[in-house]
Each structure stands twice: as C-alpha cells, then as structure tokens.
Design an enzyme around this catalytic site. Structure first.
Site, PDB file in Angstrom:
ATOM      1  N   LYS A 168      -8.664   6.406  -1.383  1.00  0.00           N
ATOM      2  CA  LYS A 168      -9.739   6.796  -2.184  1.00  0.00           C
ATOM      3  C   LYS A 168     -10.939   5.692  -2.118  1.00  0.00           C
ATOM      4  CE  LYS A 168      -7.441   9.403  -5.734  1.00  0.00           C
ATOM      5  NZ  LYS A 168      -6.333   9.305  -6.659  1.00  0.00           N
ATOM      6  N   LYS A 217      -7.151   5.634   7.828  1.00  0.00           N
ATOM      7  CA  LYS A 217      -6.182   6.112   6.974  1.00  0.00           C
ATOM      8  C   LYS A 217      -6.863   6.648   5.646  1.00  0.00           C
ATOM      9  CE  LYS A 217      -2.251   4.631   4.124  1.00  0.00           C
ATOM     10  NZ  LYS A 217      -1.094   3.924   3.741  1.00  0.00           N
ATOM     11  N   HIS A 256      -1.192  17.727   1.987  1.00  0.00           N
ATOM     12  CA  HIS A 256      -0.361  18.585   1.560  1.00  0.00           C
ATOM     13  C   HIS A 256      -0.756  19.830   1.902  1.00  0.00           C
ATOM     14  CE1 HIS A 256      -0.920  15.500  -2.397  1.00  0.00           C
ATOM     15  NE2 HIS A 256       0.312  15.684  -2.140  1.00  0.00           N
ATOM     16  N   CYS A 293       4.008  -3.696  -0.532  1.00  0.00           N
ATOM     17  CA  CYS A 293       4.488  -2.251  -0.080  1.00  0.00           C
ATOM     18  C   CYS A 293       3.457  -1.828   1.372  1.00  0.00           C
ATOM     19  CB  CYS A 293       4.306  -1.370  -0.947  1.00  0.00           C
ATOM     20  SG  CYS A 293       4.600   0.234  -0.455  1.00  0.00           S
ATOM     21  N   HIS A 321       1.416   1.339   0.283  1.00  0.00           N
ATOM     22  CA  HIS A 321       0.345   0.965  -0.677  1.00  0.00           C
ATOM     23  C   HIS A 321      -0.413  -0.252  -0.902  1.00  0.00           C
ATOM     24  CE1 HIS A 321       2.939   4.479  -2.180  1.00  0.00           C
ATOM     25  NE2 HIS A 321       1.758   4.737  -2.522  1.00  0.00           N
ATOM     26  N   CYS A 371       5.325   4.230  -4.598  1.00  0.00           N
ATOM     27  CA  CYS A 371       6.616   5.145  -3.521  1.00  0.00           C
ATOM     28  C   CYS A 371       7.614   5.347  -4.687  1.00  0.00           C
ATOM     29  CB  CYS A 371       7.262   4.001  -2.607  1.00  0.00           C
ATOM     30  SG  CYS A 371       5.981   3.394  -1.527  1.00  0.00           S
ATOM     31  N   HIS A 373      -4.523  16.619  -1.285  1.00  0.00           N
ATOM     32  CA  HIS A 373      -5.553  16.165  -0.321  1.00  0.00           C
ATOM     33  C   HIS A 373      -4.889  16.940   0.898  1.00  0.00           C
ATOM     34  CE1 HIS A 373      -1.964  13.896   1.193  1.00  0.00           C
ATOM     35  NE2 HIS A 373      -2.145  13.319  -0.082  1.00  0.00           N
ATOM     36  N   CYS A 395       8.105  -0.395  -6.060  1.00  0.00           N
ATOM     37  CA  CYS A 395       6.758   0.077  -5.991  1.00  0.00           C
ATOM     38  C   CYS A 395       6.583   1.201  -6.551  1.00  0.00           C
ATOM     39  CB  CYS A 395       6.448   0.137  -4.401  1.00  0.00           C
ATOM     40  SG  CYS A 395       4.765   0.928  -4.172  1.00  0.00           S
TER      41      CYS A 395
HETATM   42 ZN   LIG Z   1       4.592   1.837  -2.045  1.00  0.00          ZN
END
Ligand SMILES: [Zn+2]
Length: 502
Positions: free
Chosen positions: A301, A298, A21, A141, A144, A127, A18, A124
C-alpha cells in the site's frame, strides 16, 4: 461417482482483495471445473478468516465495529469471487456458528495435547504468528518489515513436538503430497530443525474480546490459526452433519488444499498435527503457489502499486483477467504482474489469436451460408449440450464423437496430464498450439479462395474447422468458461457471428 474436495485458503478480511487472492481463486476454480467435467462430485470451498487480531486492529483504526469491518470485507471477497466467475459450492465465514462450534469441538478433541504455560515471545500481528529471534531480519518481521510485539502471557500450547515423526513420515511417504516438490523439501528441512510446541491461545485483553472462546476458559481466546484451519472440516459438517463430514473428509481420499507459499507451515505441519491429535483423516494434497510482485516491486500500500482487481475486471473483462493469471506465470513460482503484459496477452492471444481465427472462418461461412445446410451444421456442431458426465476427459472412453480422432485424443491426454499436475500455464500453451495450428491450416487451405473456386471443398473444410472450434471450446472450458460457452453459441451459426474479443 468419486468425491473431490477442494479448498482455497481463507482470506483475512482487514482489507480489500488483491490480485494475489485472485490468482488463487482462479487456479482453484480451474481445478474444480476440470474435476466436474471429469465426472467427479466436487465440493469447492472458500471463505473468510474473520477472527484474527489484525481484523480487530483494522476496525479500531477505521473507527468501525469489528463486526461491521469483517462484514464489509467479506462482501468484497464474495463479490470478487463472483466477478471472477469462481464456481464455489460453499463460502464459510469463521464468524458463523457452524465454524465456532467446529473449532471448539476440535479443541476438545485435541485436549490431551493441550497444556497451559507462561510464555514470552515475539508476535507479528500481520502474520498472526510468533517468531524466533533468528527468523527476524534486523529485528523486523521478514514479511511485514515491522518489529514484532514482545508478548508475555499465560497461554495454551499444543504439543506439536509429539507429532513430529508422524508428520514427517506422512509427508515423506506422500500420504500428504505437497506440490510442487521443492516445497516439500523446504518443509521437510524445517521439520529437521525440530518442531516446537505451538501457542494456540491469547488472552482476552490482547484479543480485545474478539475471537473464539477457548472451551471452559473465558479468559482465553483461540489463536486465529487454530480456528481458521478447522474451517476446512467445519464446512463439511464436522460439528453438525456427521454423515456429510464422514463422506467428504473421513472416507474421502481426494482432498486438496490450495494455498500460497507463505502459509505452507500452517498447512503442512500444524494442520496435520491437529488432525492426528484429534484422530481425524489427513488431507491428501497441498498445492502451493508463489506470490506476485507488481511491475517488479513487492505489492504494498505504501508503494501505491496495489492493483485493484475490481477495476481490472471492469476494464478487461473476467476471462481476459483469468487468462492472464493462468497463462503468464508458472503455477509454482513467483510471478510479476504487469499491465503491459496483460494487454499484450489480450491483444496477441485473445483478440488476434483466438477471436480472429474463429471470426474469420465463421464470417466466411455466414457470408456463404447458401452453400450450407445451417440447421444441420448447428446440430453437428452440437453447441451447448453439456459434456456427458464421466468420460469425455478420459481419452480411453471418449463419448463425444466430436472429440474423437488420434490427434485430439493425444492432445487430451497431454492436457489431462498437465492439469493433474497443476501446470496451468503449460495447458494453455498447449491449447494455443492447437489454435495456432488451426490458424495455419486456414492459411494453407486459403479457405477464402476455396469459397469462390471449390464450394464442395469449402463446405467440407469449414465443417472440419468448426469441429476444431468445438474442440478448442472444450479445452478452454475450465479456464475461460464464459468464452468457451460463447464459442459454442457462435458455432451454432444461427445469427451473424461477432468477434469474441476486440
Ligand atoms: Zn509479519
């Protein structure tokens, strides 16, 4: 020649690259190219993190073997690097033999600080990290927004607590320098809450058989971060080419990791802890960039706002995407990615600013080419002769006569200073100041009138402007390498000039 080692973080290969990166790739590439121009011997590494549990889960979901899944996304990451014109010297996959051997060697080197115990914790998978109850937001989390799994297992632990004081001292005294400084303060306050030992393995079942074997214990796989961090030394030959490893890691003081803010803890605490335990040299600098939101939200998807960098480069081109990522945001803070802003930057800065300036002058010169000795002009402009190694960016010993002059030297000094401090957007502000000033000069001179009224002055001023373009191309080189080359091509004046950007 001094050695300069630079790495990006390695990407999880459970999904396409994405725009975040891309930001890291482009930032690291500027630094690598800058050091090459400076005359350093550069080794620029990137790679893919393939041993993680979430890759295994993603493969299950996609109905692929894990091998096929990681191969598919490895190729996508490699491809986006190529499209962004990232000048990497090596690309390491953590499924390669050299990495597996190195990770196991590091494990054995840390053996005295590794012990086994039964543990219960909240993990998680997104992570790839255990969380304390207090770190969760309403039990989820924070990254996430999913409930971590409760895991109860007998696992190996690394005695990180034993290195707390040493790690702290190394960070405080900047043996390891963290850039920007506010990130250093963040991590120091984290240490002050006391470092706990970290779990560095998982059961074979939980890993679905995926991952690197713990040496001597086939029931356990390494925790993915343990193996992933070792990529930085494995690519240098930690297990295999000791001489190279010595030269580039052990004896080299100029080693830089470029990472995102979410993984600072792994790089500033766990990684030094492992290196200290294994009695290996520490990295010198850790540069930490922020995260990008997309149009104020944020990236996610489920929100459907993930920007496809492949599409972006196809539509706007490599250098405009590089330019936007490097110019629009602070190097250190979070930023907001917006297509509208990208298009505005493209129009204002690249098409109207840079391209128009150069095209205006070169077209005028071309149309009056009878007045010039174009062959001589081409020689003066120097075109694509590579910058001489080891000097041109050092203002005390500028070897290239076209970069001399007090103004230029002052600009180069500021430029170097900003670049050494990773202030990419400020360097580009500076370059665009040079572009604006050159533009103003043309308007003041009314060069298009000079062409008709005073051909001698016209020739002189044109040559001086073309020298400014050489200077601009020179300053742009680490940022927009293709554009820089194109400018050097154009000022040869051996064919009719075309605009850089339309
Ligand atoms: Zn996480």
């Amino acid at each position: 020649m001094s050695k300069f080692y630079i790495t990006t973080s390695i990407a999880y290969v459970n999904a396409d690259p994405h725009i975040g990166h891309c930001l890291e790739y482009v930032q690291a590439d500027v630094v690598a190219r800058y050091h090459r121009i400076k005359g350093d011997e550069v080794f620029f590494l990137t790679g893919t993190d393939e041993q993680s549990l979430k890759n295994a889960q993603a493969a299950e979901k996609a109905g692929l073997s894990v091998e096929d899944l990681v191969m598919k996304y490895y190729q996508r990451f490699k491809e986006i690097g190529r499209l962004l014109n990232i000048s990497v010297d090596d690309f390491i996959r953590t499924t390669e033999g050299r990495h597996i051997k190195g990770a196991q060697k590091l494990w054995l080197a840390c053996q005295k600080d590794i012990y086994k115990k039964t543990y219960q914790g909240l993990y998680c998978v997104g992570c790839e990290e255990f969380y304390q109850e207090a770190e969760l937001v309403d039990g989820f989390c924070p990254d996430h927004q999913v409930k971590p799994e409760l895991i109860k297992e007998e696992n190996y632990f690394f005695r990180l607590s034993a290195y707390q004081d040493q790690i702290k001292k190394n960070l405080e005294s900047e043996v390891i320098e963290i850039i920007p400084r506010f990130r250093k303060n963040e991590i120091l306050s984290f240490i002050d809450r006391d470092l706990e030992d970290i779990c560095i393995s998982r059961s074979r079942e939980r890993s679905r058989g995926w991952g690197i074997d713990v040496p001597g214990d086939p029931t356990q796989k390494m925790w993915v971060w343990f193996d992933a961090l070792s990529n930085y030394i494995n690519a240098l030959g930690y297990s295999g080419d000791e001489n190279n490893f010595d030269q580039w890691w052990q004896k080299n003081d100029d080693k830089l990791h470029m990472i995102g803010k979410g993984i600072l803890r792994f790089h500033a605490l766990y990684w030094p802890g492992l290196l200290l335990s294994a009695n290996l040299a520490l990295p010198k600098k850790i540069f930490v960039h922020g995260y990008l939101t997309i149009e104020g939200q944020k990236m996610s998807k489920s929100l459907g706002n993930v920007i496809d960098p492949f599409e972006l480069i196809k539509k706007y081109g490599t250098d405009p995407v590089r330019y936007y990522l490097l110019r629009e945001f602070s190097s250190f803070q979070d930023g907001d990615f917006s297509i509208g802003r990208l298009e505005k930057r493209y129009q204002d800065d690249l098409a109207h600013g840079l391209s128009n300036l150069i095209h205006r002058v070169l077209s005028l010169v071309w149309n009056n080419r009878g007045l010039f000795n174009l062959e001589k002009l081409s020689l003066d402009a120097g075109h694509s002769r590579p910058a001489k190694r080891g000097g041109n960016l050092d203002s005390r010993k500028i070897l290239d006569p076209r970069l001399r002059g007090d103004d230029k030297i002052k600009t180069i000094e500021t430029y170097n200073n900003l670049l050494e401090n990773f202030e990419f957007n400020k360097v580009l502000d500076l370059v665009w100041t040079v572009i604006k000033e050159t533009d103003q000069k043309i308007d003041q001179l009314k060069i298009w009138e000079l062409a008709k009224t005073d051909s001698e002055k016209f020739v002189l001023e044109s040559v001086s402007l073309i020298e400014s373009f050489y200077f601009i191309a020179y300053l742009l080189k680490p940022f927009l390498p293709e554009t820089s080359e194109k400018i050097l091509e154009l000022i040869k004046m051996d064919k009719e000039p075309v605009p850089l950007f339309k």
